[in-house]
Design a protein around this motif. Structure first.
Motif, PDB file in Angstrom:
ATOM      1  N   VAL A   1      67.741  48.367  12.636  1.00 30.78           N
ATOM      2  CA  VAL A   1      67.654  48.994  11.312  1.00 30.78           C
ATOM      3  C   VAL A   1      67.506  47.782  10.361  1.00 30.78           C
ATOM      4  N   ALA A   2      66.548  47.582   9.547  1.00 24.89           N
ATOM      5  CA  ALA A   2      66.386  46.449   8.648  1.00 24.89           C
ATOM      6  C   ALA A   2      67.023  47.173   7.066  1.00 24.89           C
TER       7      ALA A   2
ATOM      8  N   MET B   1      59.168  44.502  11.486  1.00 23.40           N
ATOM      9  CA  MET B   1      59.390  44.407  12.993  1.00 23.40           C
ATOM     10  C   MET B   1      60.418  45.161  13.619  1.00 23.40           C
ATOM     11  N   CYS B   2      61.048  45.864  12.637  1.00 22.93           N
ATOM     12  CA  CYS B   2      62.357  46.662  13.019  1.00 22.93           C
ATOM     13  C   CYS B   2      61.868  48.138  13.114  1.00 22.93           C
ATOM     14  N   LYS B   3      62.884  49.016  13.763  1.00 26.93           N
ATOM     15  CA  LYS B   3      62.302  50.228  13.983  1.00 26.93           C
ATOM     16  C   LYS B   3      62.383  51.251  12.620  1.00 26.93           C
ATOM     17  N   ARG B   4      63.189  50.742  11.696  1.00 28.67           N
ATOM     18  CA  ARG B   4      63.505  51.612  10.608  1.00 28.67           C
ATOM     19  C   ARG B   4      63.794  50.720   9.449  1.00 28.67           C
ATOM     20  N   VAL B   5      63.211  51.025   8.115  1.00 29.46           N
ATOM     21  CA  VAL B   5      63.703  50.084   7.183  1.00 29.46           C
ATOM     22  C   VAL B   5      64.387  51.166   5.972  1.00 29.46           C
TER      23      VAL B   5
ATOM     24  N   ASP C   1      64.401  55.487   3.022  1.00 34.86           N
ATOM     25  CA  ASP C   1      64.562  55.463   4.671  1.00 34.86           C
ATOM     26  C   ASP C   1      63.375  55.612   5.216  1.00 34.86           C
ATOM     27  N   ILE C   2      62.760  54.918   5.831  1.00 33.84           N
ATOM     28  CA  ILE C   2      61.526  54.794   6.644  1.00 33.84           C
ATOM     29  C   ILE C   2      61.825  54.465   7.978  1.00 33.84           C
ATOM     30  N   ARG C   3      61.319  55.493   8.966  1.00 38.34           N
ATOM     31  CA  ARG C   3      61.247  54.978  10.361  1.00 38.34           C
ATOM     32  C   ARG C   3      60.127  54.675  10.911  1.00 38.34           C
ATOM     33  N   LEU C   4      59.797  53.494  11.335  1.00 37.89           N
ATOM     34  CA  LEU C   4      58.580  52.723  11.750  1.00 37.89           C
ATOM     35  C   LEU C   4      58.224  52.998  13.195  1.00 37.89           C
ATOM     36  N   SER C   5      59.252  53.377  13.938  1.00 34.69           N
ATOM     37  CA  SER C   5      58.955  53.623  15.473  1.00 34.69           C
ATOM     38  C   SER C   5      60.125  54.208  16.205  1.00 34.69           C
TER      39      SER C   5
END
Length: 225
Positions: free
Chosen positions: A32-33, A204-208, A219-223
């Motif tokens: 998490v970022a 580059m993280c899984k979640r921001v 709160d966004i999940r990228l992967s």
């Protein structure tokens, strides 16, 4: 699977409420970022997640168990056994060698000196510091000191690594090295929560998780975890 949960967290300093009704769940294996402008509350939130500070209101749960911030022995034990910390400034103790700095948290946790030495050597080698174990802080570069700080944070094999602007004092080459290390240890299963002001690193993280004025606004999940 949930590893860390914040429930209705607020933090007041003097007359200012710097965190306002924060609810956040971190899953095991997440990366998490936490992003936001200066003063948005992101570092204050990280310190509560890492049990370095207590909330004014609300609860923190680790592995489903509520943390009692009034029990200092419990807090110290959890921090030493479950959590690792990397800060913008490395906080490497200048009177000790790099090897000794990495050994210290293991010795504090009751590990024997032989194990602590072998584990510290292994960690330093994995972070590209083989051959520099017996140097002191003034004998190595800033990037090497930050990698030593990461080795120290990983010494007791923490479940969660918390990082507050860990690349803030590094050039682009060493920033990439640190992020490569974080991504690798995350792939191995370590949960990471990182405060950063650099959007390209957050991507580059899984979640921001984005903060503004003491609140989570996105709160966004990228992967997938």
């Amino acid at each position: 699977m949930e590893i860390l949960r914040l429930e209705n967290i607020s933090k007041r300093v003097a007359q200012e409420e710097i965190l306002k009704d924060i609810n956040l769940t971190v899953e095991k294996g997440d990366f998490v970022a936490i992003v936001g402008a200066s003063g948005s509350g992101k570092s204050s939130l990280l310190y509560i997640m890492g049990l370095l500070d207590a909330p004014t209101h609300g609860y923190v749960y680790l592995d489903g168990k509520r943390v009692d911030f009034s029990d200092r022995s419990q807090i110290d034990r959890i921090r030493n056994e479950k959590l690792g910390f990397v800060f913008q400034f490395h906080y490497i103790l200048p009177e000790f060698t790099l090897l000794e700095n990495v050994m210290l948290p293991m010795l504090k946790a009751g590990k024997n000196i032989r194990y602590a030495r072998e584990r510290a050597m292994e960690l330093l080698s994995s972070l590209g510091l083989s051959g520099k174990e017996n140097r002191k802080s003034y004998q190595v570069s800033g990037g090497e000191l930050q990698r030593t700080a990461i080795a120290r944070a990983l010494a007791n094999d923490p479940e969660i690594l918390l990082a507050d602007e860990p690349t803030g004092n590094l050039d682009s080459t060493n920033t990439k090295k640190v992020m490569d290390i974080f991504m690798e240890i995350n792939r191995r299963g370590t949960t990471i929560v990182m405060v950063t002001h650099e959007r390209d690193l957050a991507a580059m993280c899984k979640r921001v998780v984005e903060m503004k004025d003491g609140r989570i606004v996105q709160d966004i999940r990228l992967s997938a975890v």
